[in-house]
Design a protein around this motif. Structure first.
Motif, PDB file in Angstrom:
ATOM      1  N   ASP A  12      -5.576   9.497  -7.560  1.00 32.30           N
ATOM      2  CA  ASP A  12      -5.774   9.132  -6.151  1.00 32.30           C
ATOM      3  C   ASP A  12      -4.588   8.284  -5.705  1.00 32.30           C
ATOM      4  O   ASP A  12      -3.909   7.665  -6.523  1.00 32.30           O
ATOM      5  N   SER A  13      -4.362   8.263  -4.406  1.00 28.59           N
ATOM      6  CA  SER A  13      -3.269   7.452  -3.869  1.00 28.59           C
ATOM      7  C   SER A  13      -3.553   5.965  -3.999  1.00 28.59           C
ATOM      8  O   SER A  13      -2.637   5.147  -3.896  1.00 28.59           O
ATOM      9  N   ARG A  41       2.493   3.141  -3.443  1.00 28.85           N
ATOM     10  CA  ARG A  41       2.972   4.009  -2.360  1.00 28.85           C
ATOM     11  C   ARG A  41       1.868   4.412  -1.399  1.00 28.85           C
ATOM     12  O   ARG A  41       2.082   5.261  -0.534  1.00 28.85           O
ATOM     13  N   THR A  42       0.685   3.821  -1.566  1.00 29.92           N
ATOM     14  CA  THR A  42      -0.399   4.098  -0.639  1.00 29.92           C
ATOM     15  C   THR A  42      -0.117   3.399   0.692  1.00 29.92           C
ATOM     16  O   THR A  42       0.604   2.396   0.711  1.00 29.92           O
ATOM     17  N   PRO A  43      -0.605   3.908   1.835  1.00 28.35           N
ATOM     18  CA  PRO A  43      -1.499   5.054   1.989  1.00 28.35           C
ATOM     19  C   PRO A  43      -0.739   6.375   2.093  1.00 28.35           C
ATOM     20  O   PRO A  43       0.396   6.404   2.551  1.00 28.35           O
ATOM     21  N   VAL A 161      -9.464   2.993   5.986  1.00 30.01           N
ATOM     22  CA  VAL A 161      -8.907   2.700   4.660  1.00 30.01           C
ATOM     23  C   VAL A 161      -8.365   1.273   4.588  1.00 30.01           C
ATOM     24  O   VAL A 161      -8.661   0.539   3.636  1.00 30.01           O
ATOM     25  N   PRO A 162      -7.569   0.806   5.572  1.00 29.31           N
ATOM     26  CA  PRO A 162      -7.125  -0.595   5.525  1.00 29.31           C
ATOM     27  C   PRO A 162      -8.285  -1.594   5.503  1.00 29.31           C
ATOM     28  O   PRO A 162      -8.206  -2.620   4.810  1.00 29.31           O
ATOM     29  N   ASP A 256       1.093  -0.254  -9.048  1.00 38.17           N
ATOM     30  CA  ASP A 256       1.282  -1.564  -8.435  1.00 38.17           C
ATOM     31  C   ASP A 256       0.837  -2.655  -9.407  1.00 38.17           C
ATOM     32  O   ASP A 256       0.653  -2.392 -10.593  1.00 38.17           O
ATOM     33  N   ALA A 257       0.644  -3.854  -8.905  1.00 42.41           N
ATOM     34  CA  ALA A 257       0.278  -4.983  -9.768  1.00 42.41           C
ATOM     35  C   ALA A 257      -1.102  -4.775 -10.380  1.00 42.41           C
ATOM     36  O   ALA A 257      -2.066  -4.465  -9.672  1.00 42.41           O
ATOM     37  N   THR A 258      -1.207  -4.974 -11.685  1.00 37.61           N
ATOM     38  CA  THR A 258      -2.479  -4.737 -12.365  1.00 37.61           C
ATOM     39  C   THR A 258      -3.551  -5.742 -11.956  1.00 37.61           C
ATOM     40  O   THR A 258      -4.731  -5.396 -11.881  1.00 37.61           O
TER      41      THR A 258
END
Length: 280
Positions: A12-13, A41-43, A161-162, A256-258
């Motif tokens: 998924d993004s 790199r989402t959305p 989504v945001p 991204d950051a875990t």
């Protein structure tokens, strides 16, 4: 020597696909799974077809490199903008087999469109989705194949989504945007009796959607539909099923950051998550 792990990949993004993975694991707990969220790199919903295709293919390839023979695109935008090219162009060219490609990639749109018409009594259904999914017209095209004549009405919900990813899905401020888009959808046809949440983030807004939807309307989330479809697929394709390892292992990757991923993912997945960073 131990048999190499060949998990089922779920992509998924961002976080939304975890609502699908949660239902898949509930139904098919014996398999190994790798979840990859391209959170850096989402959305995807606002990006071009070419960009979504490039990003999705890159992530699918990484899952293949980790041993996956089967990958689920648990993302409506990726399913709408990238799946067809991957299935028709990339897999036959890169992974040819005697009976078709020996790697498989499935999406979330087709399983949903195969059943959506059975839920509607009025013959009118509404699709709530990202702008990218709506613009692709994928739902109209696929639903027409299975339920010709079914009325399909769509509404893009760019703020949903945001709201979810910023933890505002249960806040009073979300009411305005949920009501706004449901009202716009119903303005297209007051006879809509089935609402499809065609984005895997939207189940977190389910209680608010129920509140503003017409009384008695059926609201469909995709997790259960996709998990049932996957179970059926594995029965129909024993040659694929036999390649899937079964140790009950779960691995989570994020671009991204875990720390951020783990905090948010726990909400979507319903239990604690510990992820590994992936640099693409």
């Amino acid at each position: 020597m131990p048999t190499p792990s060949q998990p089922i990949g779920v992509f998924d993004s961002g976080y939304g696909g975890l609502t699908v993975l949660r239902e898949i694991v509930k139904k098919l707990p014996q398999y190994d799974y790798i979840y990859l969220g391209d959170n850096a790199r989402t959305p995807y919903g606002t990006r071009s077809f070419d960009t979504v295709y490039h990003y999705t293919l890159e992530c699918v390839q990484h899952l293949f490199d980790r041993g996956c023979r089967l990958v689920i695109l648990a993302c409506n935008t990726a399913s709408a903008k990238a799946l067809r090219n991957i299935q028709q162009l990339d897999l036959p060219a890169q992974y040819p087999g005697l009976d078709g490609p020996d790697r498989r990639v499935l999406g979330v749109i087709r399983p949903t469109t195969e059943v959506i018409g059975t839920y509607s009594k009025t013959g009118k259904v509404g699709v709530l989705a990202t702008r990218g999914t709506v613009t692709s017209e994928s739902y109209r095209v696929e639903i027409e194949k299975f339920f010709p004549g079914l009325g399909v009405f769509q509404e893009a919900c760019p703020m949903w989504v945001p709201l979810v990813e910023n933890g505002e899905y249960d806040s009073p401020g979300a009411d305005y945007f949920v009501k706004q888009h449901i009202d716009r959808l119903l303005a297209q046809s007051p006879d809509i009796d089935t609402l499809l949440l065609a984005c895997t983030h939207y189940p977190l807004l389910l209680e608010k959607i129920k509140h503003f939807a017409p009384s008695g309307a059926t609201i469909l989330s995709q997790g259960g539909i996709v998990s049932d479809s996957l179970a059926d697929y594995l029965v129909r394709h024993p040659e694929i099923e036999a390649q899937c390892s079964k140790h009950g292992q779960r691995t989570f990757l994020t671009t991204d950051a875990t720390e951020d991923f783990d905090r948010q993912a726990t909400i979507f997945y319903g239990q604690p998550v510990q992820s590994i960073h992936l640099a693409l």
